[in-house]
Design a protein around this motif. Sequence first.
Motif, mmCIF file in Angstrom:
data_model
loop_
_atom_site.group_PDB
_atom_site.id
_atom_site.type_symbol
_atom_site.label_atom_id
_atom_site.label_comp_id
_atom_site.label_asym_id
_atom_site.label_seq_id
_atom_site.Cartn_x
_atom_site.Cartn_y
_atom_site.Cartn_z
ATOM 1 N N GLU A 183 0.906 -1.219 0.184
ATOM 2 C CA GLU A 183 -0.258 0.145 -0.187
ATOM 3 C C GLU A 183 0.723 0.848 -0.091
ATOM 4 O O GLU A 183 0.700 2.217 -0.631
ATOM 5 C CB GLU A 183 -0.905 -0.096 1.219
ATOM 6 C CG GLU A 183 -1.986 1.038 0.654
ATOM 7 C CD GLU A 183 -2.885 0.957 1.954
ATOM 8 O OE1 GLU A 183 -3.269 2.411 2.898
ATOM 9 O OE2 GLU A 183 -2.836 0.144 3.414
ATOM 10 N N TYR A 184 1.997 1.407 0.650
ATOM 11 C CA TYR A 184 3.138 2.606 0.558
ATOM 12 C C TYR A 184 3.591 2.575 -0.214
ATOM 13 O O TYR A 184 4.043 3.398 -1.361
ATOM 14 C CB TYR A 184 4.070 2.415 1.849
ATOM 15 C CG TYR A 184 3.578 2.833 3.349
ATOM 16 C CD1 TYR A 184 3.620 4.210 4.066
ATOM 17 C CD2 TYR A 184 3.855 1.788 4.514
ATOM 18 C CE1 TYR A 184 3.744 4.298 4.855
ATOM 19 C CE2 TYR A 184 3.414 1.643 5.176
ATOM 20 C CZ TYR A 184 3.907 3.278 5.821
ATOM 21 O OH TYR A 184 2.702 3.570 7.166
ATOM 22 N N LEU A 185 3.447 1.312 -0.851
ATOM 23 C CA LEU A 185 4.555 1.564 -2.778
ATOM 24 C C LEU A 185 3.716 2.126 -3.940
ATOM 25 O O LEU A 185 4.257 2.748 -4.619
ATOM 26 C CB LEU A 185 4.934 0.248 -3.151
ATOM 27 C CG LEU A 185 6.654 -0.547 -1.957
ATOM 28 C CD1 LEU A 185 6.765 -1.619 -2.369
ATOM 29 C CD2 LEU A 185 7.456 1.289 -1.714
ATOM 30 N N GLN A 186 2.458 2.769 -3.419
ATOM 31 C CA GLN A 186 1.423 2.573 -4.401
ATOM 32 C C GLN A 186 1.380 3.917 -4.735
ATOM 33 O O GLN A 186 0.924 4.868 -5.730
ATOM 34 C CB GLN A 186 0.404 2.740 -3.935
ATOM 35 C CG GLN A 186 -0.018 0.705 -4.332
ATOM 36 C CD GLN A 186 -0.568 0.809 -5.668
ATOM 37 O OE1 GLN A 186 -0.402 1.096 -6.520
ATOM 38 N NE2 GLN A 186 0.242 -0.508 -6.461
ATOM 39 N N THR A 187 2.489 5.041 -3.953
ATOM 40 C CA THR A 187 2.765 5.777 -3.911
ATOM 41 C C THR A 187 3.228 6.800 -4.948
ATOM 42 O O THR A 187 4.065 7.612 -5.484
ATOM 43 C CB THR A 187 3.001 6.848 -1.916
ATOM 44 O OG1 THR A 187 3.939 6.395 -2.416
ATOM 45 C CG2 THR A 187 1.922 6.723 -1.306
ATOM 46 N N PHE A 188 3.946 5.694 -5.605
ATOM 47 C CA PHE A 188 5.251 5.590 -6.518
ATOM 48 C C PHE A 188 4.946 5.719 -7.429
ATOM 49 O O PHE A 188 5.221 6.338 -8.906
ATOM 50 C CB PHE A 188 6.440 4.824 -6.273
ATOM 51 C CG PHE A 188 7.577 5.023 -4.871
ATOM 52 C CD1 PHE A 188 8.389 5.566 -5.084
ATOM 53 C CD2 PHE A 188 7.115 4.362 -3.496
ATOM 54 C CE1 PHE A 188 9.503 5.933 -4.393
ATOM 55 C CE2 PHE A 188 8.246 4.559 -2.895
ATOM 56 C CZ PHE A 188 9.260 5.284 -3.428
ATOM 57 N N VAL A 189 3.284 5.478 -7.700
ATOM 58 C CA VAL A 189 2.643 5.087 -9.617
ATOM 59 C C VAL A 189 2.977 6.715 -9.864
ATOM 60 O O VAL A 189 2.405 7.292 -9.539
ATOM 61 C CB VAL A 189 1.649 4.266 -9.252
ATOM 62 C CG1 VAL A 189 0.836 4.663 -10.580
ATOM 63 C CG2 VAL A 189 2.222 2.701 -8.383
ATOM 64 N N GLY A 190 3.512 6.782 -10.825
ATOM 65 C CA GLY A 190 3.631 7.739 -11.775
ATOM 66 C C GLY A 190 4.217 9.027 -10.606
ATOM 67 O O GLY A 190 3.936 10.803 -11.090
ATOM 68 N N CYS A 191 4.979 9.077 -10.028
ATOM 69 C CA CYS A 191 5.463 9.704 -8.638
ATOM 70 C C CYS A 191 6.684 11.350 -9.384
ATOM 71 O O CYS A 191 6.301 12.192 -9.080
ATOM 72 C CB CYS A 191 5.892 9.418 -7.227
ATOM 73 S SG CYS A 191 7.518 8.821 -7.566
ATOM 74 N N MET A 192 7.021 10.436 -10.587
ATOM 75 C CA MET A 192 8.161 11.089 -11.793
ATOM 76 C C MET A 192 7.714 11.852 -13.138
ATOM 77 O O MET A 192 8.670 12.136 -14.256
ATOM 78 C CB MET A 192 9.848 10.469 -11.540
ATOM 79 C CG MET A 192 10.203 10.496 -10.271
ATOM 80 S SD MET A 192 11.941 8.964 -10.735
ATOM 81 C CE MET A 192 12.026 8.159 -9.133
ATOM 82 N N ALA A 193 6.076 11.809 -12.685
ATOM 83 C CA ALA A 193 5.838 12.452 -13.725
ATOM 84 C C ALA A 193 6.136 14.165 -14.296
ATOM 85 O O ALA A 193 6.060 14.832 -13.853
ATOM 86 C CB ALA A 193 4.327 12.589 -14.241
ATOM 87 N N GLY A 194 7.196 14.205 -15.231
ATOM 88 C CA GLY A 194 6.867 15.456 -15.656
ATOM 89 C C GLY A 194 9.041 15.755 -15.009
ATOM 90 O O GLY A 194 9.684 16.516 -15.964
ATOM 91 N N ARG A 195 8.946 14.843 -14.757
ATOM 92 C CA ARG A 195 10.845 14.691 -13.624
ATOM 93 C C ARG A 195 11.641 14.053 -14.619
ATOM 94 O O ARG A 195 11.118 13.204 -14.686
ATOM 95 C CB ARG A 195 10.251 14.422 -12.582
ATOM 96 C CG ARG A 195 10.277 15.633 -12.064
ATOM 97 C CD ARG A 195 10.156 15.934 -10.020
ATOM 98 N NE ARG A 195 9.287 16.535 -9.768
ATOM 99 C CZ ARG A 195 9.635 17.618 -9.809
ATOM 100 N NH1 ARG A 195 10.890 18.281 -10.013
ATOM 101 N NH2 ARG A 195 9.121 19.046 -8.740
ATOM 102 N N THR A 196 13.112 14.490 -14.350
ATOM 103 C CA THR A 196 14.158 13.197 -14.638
ATOM 104 C C THR A 196 14.657 12.688 -13.563
ATOM 105 O O THR A 196 14.607 12.589 -12.489
ATOM 106 C CB THR A 196 15.610 14.541 -15.236
ATOM 107 O OG1 THR A 196 14.875 15.187 -16.576
ATOM 108 C CG2 THR A 196 16.908 13.074 -15.477
ATOM 109 N N MET A 197 15.026 10.790 -14.018
ATOM 110 C CA MET A 197 14.772 9.871 -13.520
ATOM 111 C C MET A 197 17.075 10.114 -13.418
ATOM 112 O O MET A 197 16.700 9.283 -14.209
ATOM 113 C CB MET A 197 14.148 9.196 -13.190
ATOM 114 C CG MET A 197 15.021 7.649 -12.753
ATOM 115 S SD MET A 197 14.351 6.068 -12.953
ATOM 116 C CE MET A 197 12.354 6.227 -12.501
ATOM 117 N N TYR A 198 16.882 9.911 -11.877
ATOM 118 C CA TYR A 198 19.124 9.689 -12.307
ATOM 119 C C TYR A 198 19.242 8.494 -12.059
ATOM 120 O O TYR A 198 18.178 7.942 -10.632
ATOM 121 C CB TYR A 198 19.605 11.351 -11.373
ATOM 122 C CG TYR A 198 18.692 12.157 -12.085
ATOM 123 C CD1 TYR A 198 19.443 13.142 -12.733
ATOM 124 C CD2 TYR A 198 17.979 12.975 -11.472
ATOM 125 C CE1 TYR A 198 19.448 14.604 -13.052
ATOM 126 C CE2 TYR A 198 17.783 14.664 -11.582
ATOM 127 C CZ TYR A 198 18.620 15.384 -12.889
ATOM 128 O OH TYR A 198 18.507 16.626 -13.043
#
Length: 594
Positions: free
Chosen positions: A122-137
Amino acid sequence: MDYVQKVGGVPVTKGDFTGLPESVKTFITHWVQVCDPKYLYICDGSQDEANEVTDELVERGPLQILTKYENNYIARTDSDDVARVESNIWTCTDDKYETVPHVAPGVAGILGKWCSPSDAREYLQTFVGCMAGRTMYVIPFSMGPIGSPLSKIGIEITDSNYVLLCMRIMTRVSHDIWDLLRASNEDFVRCIHSVGVPISSHRTIVNNWPCNPDKSFIGHFPSRKEICSFGSGYGGNSLLGKKCYALRIASIIAKEEDWLAEHMLIMGITNEKTGKEIFVAAAFPSACGKTSMAMLTPTLPGYKVRCVGDDIAWMRFDETGQLYAINPEAGFFGVCPGTNSKTNPNVMQTFFKNSIFTNVAMTEDGGFFWEGLEDEVVKCPIIHHRWEDKKGVPISVLIFGGKRPTGVPLVFETFSWEHGVMVGACVKSEATAAAESTGKKIMHDPMAMRPFMGYNFGKYLDHWLSLNKAPNKVPKVFHVNWFRVDEDGKFLWPGFGENIRVLDWIIRRCEEGSDDIGLKSPIGYLPRKGSINLEGLDKPVKWDELFSLPKHYWEDDMAESKRFLQLQVGEDLPKKVKEELDAQEKRINEELFA
């Protein structure tokens, strides 16, 4: 702009994804699909990369240049993004008691926090789409010298280039990590971090510092050696190589592989007359003086101190039984208030260049300022030449300590390894600014690891006890307390550089071990009166008060420590620790007099 490489439809703006080890590609691809970033940036640790990221942060505003110094910067966070979110840090295992001890019914455990697999999902669901529009390093890093048998590899994924810049300081970020993974069968620790604010978010950004503190959490998954952090961009919440990896996950790996990952400084102390050097590892709770001790400027003539590390030690016995230690970190990270040229001149010299300051004041002339900083008219100037030694440095002494204003003497030596483990398990200290608490309350911080325990504390103590076996030559164990005060609230010991006088006594106890300088007491060996060199001190020391053992205090202290361990560790408390507690309580009751 067209990009040659894409991962799950996401353009790769830097680095060669196709050339990465397969396990790394699988890891990245999974989190690209979950987090949905706009771009993928694979870091190489180069100076050009550092310049590029720094320039971008300055241009956007998260960093300001401190013009008074060389390559120094200042950042300010959202005030809701705090240093350590202990209440939201947990470890997920199938068996709860792998993570936490069997606490007494109705008692809230403080030695670790467990999360069930279903709650973790349930906690990990918050990662879904969390970097939209951002760069992943993607940050490849080594904890410890690259290629050392004592070192470990990690990869952190983050959407914060501030985190990237700080990880470059605190760990060894390098393109060589990929070659190392290909050449070995070693796995890596998987670190996933997001500030939790996609570009489309309506959350107000304060100080150019994106964060989502209402949903912040840090989760550890030992079975897959994975750390997931969400919502905070600050300190150890986001620099996942630090406490999360170097202590919580590493302590689990250390148990499996028969070594130690500890919240300890490492320092070398050389007697310049004899040329002999002794290496010391010491564990104090956060903000209790580890950095000050690791970078100590000796006031006692004839001694030289060199720093290997100021916060974390990874220690392993070699085939001859000698304990060796490395500093898994590459830089220094500390709390500023109270640090100045009087309290710690070497620290001050260390951060006059190549440093990032967060949440401190900036002076009109482009300098830094904080509480306790006086007018102040380099890599660490006393860094040890062996700090990158892949074998590590040989440890002869272990020290525990904390802020204890009453009752606890300046220094004592424990009777044995087992007694030393018990003393470590009973470490207490005044609450500090690094913890989620206020006031001057004395808090339990067993082994100075309370916020950093990766697994059941009872099993952790078992692991420590198990190391006293052939051919291991376990170090002597001591306890120090620089913070005892008199009835007027004034410190009985001058501290700072004068602490070399206590270390001198410790070293002589290790070399001589005779009763000429040690006096047996119910809690351990105390210095005989006059055995600590006090020559040249500005003010006389109240020796009797500094080393007194008030009977009522120690009776209460031992009863309270036993109760704490019974409530917090319960049936998991090792039998040998119970025996040491009972034996010390008996000595206090029979031998101490008011």
